[in-house]
Design a protein around this motif. Structure first.
Motif, mmCIF file in Angstrom:
data_model
loop_
_atom_site.group_PDB
_atom_site.id
_atom_site.type_symbol
_atom_site.label_atom_id
_atom_site.label_comp_id
_atom_site.label_asym_id
_atom_site.label_seq_id
_atom_site.Cartn_x
_atom_site.Cartn_y
_atom_site.Cartn_z
ATOM 1 N N SER A 154 1.000 -1.071 0.067
ATOM 2 C CA SER A 154 -0.021 0.181 0.075
ATOM 3 C C SER A 154 0.920 1.234 -0.025
ATOM 4 C CB SER A 154 -0.830 0.091 1.291
ATOM 5 O OG SER A 154 -0.248 0.083 2.323
ATOM 6 N N GLY A 155 0.523 2.233 0.108
ATOM 7 C CA GLY A 155 1.213 3.536 0.095
ATOM 8 C C GLY A 155 2.096 3.562 1.615
ATOM 9 N N LYS A 156 1.956 2.754 2.450
ATOM 10 C CA LYS A 156 2.532 3.088 3.576
ATOM 11 C C LYS A 156 3.073 1.754 4.190
ATOM 12 C CE LYS A 156 0.167 3.785 7.495
ATOM 13 N NZ LYS A 156 -0.541 4.521 8.613
ATOM 14 N N VAL A 157 4.306 1.759 4.575
ATOM 15 C CA VAL A 157 4.868 0.562 5.248
ATOM 16 C C VAL A 157 5.398 0.767 6.441
ATOM 17 C CG1 VAL A 157 4.944 -0.558 3.013
ATOM 18 C CG2 VAL A 157 6.859 0.600 4.156
ATOM 19 N N LYS A 158 5.828 -0.299 7.301
ATOM 20 C CA LYS A 158 6.542 0.427 8.747
ATOM 21 C C LYS A 158 7.833 -0.676 8.606
ATOM 22 C CE LYS A 158 2.591 1.092 11.642
ATOM 23 N NZ LYS A 158 2.731 1.908 12.893
ATOM 24 N N LEU A 159 8.840 0.094 8.874
ATOM 25 C CA LEU A 159 10.064 -0.556 9.032
ATOM 26 C C LEU A 159 10.774 -0.791 10.377
ATOM 27 C CD1 LEU A 159 12.836 -1.348 7.392
ATOM 28 C CD2 LEU A 159 13.542 1.004 7.577
#
Length: 157
Positions: free
Chosen positions: A88-93
């Protein structure tokens, strides 16, 4: 009997010296810095193994204490352009070392670990920070300075 007492005395003194020579801070706790063993991957290896290759912007960062005593940084990334993978347009690292800077733009080569919601950096070479529209890294060869279009041409050809 006397040599035995001398040996025992030397042994006790040696043990005391070794136990007192640790690297401690004023509070007596061991002063340690988190270190990690990173695989040094080539561009081809990172491209083949990455679950996500993307240009991103770091929107927010937060520290998270882990049960093993390690403090991780969880960065929320806005995906500006995906070169490989689906997201999606956002990820968590999730990072334990070498944290990304809030507000920074990067080209990242990321992997997922099983069913976890977070992505992880594959290799130090897989984190390339943008400086004034230029991504500087020796992983691409040449002079090491590339703009976004040049990187896309290198990776997508």
């Amino acid at each position: 009997m006397k040599p035995r007492l001398i040996f025992i005395g030397l042994l006790v003194v040696s043990i005391l010296l070794v136990s007192c020579s640790g690297n401690s801070n004023a509070e007596g706790a061991t002063n340690s810095e988190i270190q990690a063993d990173w695989p040094m991957l080539s561009l081809d290896e990172m491209t083949q193994k990455a679950d996500l290759i993307a240009f991103v912007s770091v929107k927010s960062t937060a520290e998270e204490d882990r049960s093993n005593g390690i403090v991780a940084q969880i960065s929320t990334l806005k995906v500006l352009e995906t070169l490989s993978g689906q997201t999606s347009g956002k990820v968590k690292l999730n990072q334990a070392t070498n944290y990304l800077e809030k507000g920074g733009n990067y080209l990242l080569f990321l992997s997922k670990n099983g069913t976890e919601e977070y992505y992880f950096v594959m290799s130090p070479a897989g984190v390339i920070k943008e400086h004034n529209g230029v991504y500087v890294s020796n992983v691409f060869g040449g002079n090491g300075k590339f703009n976004q279009d040049q990187i896309k041409n290198l990776l997508l050809d």
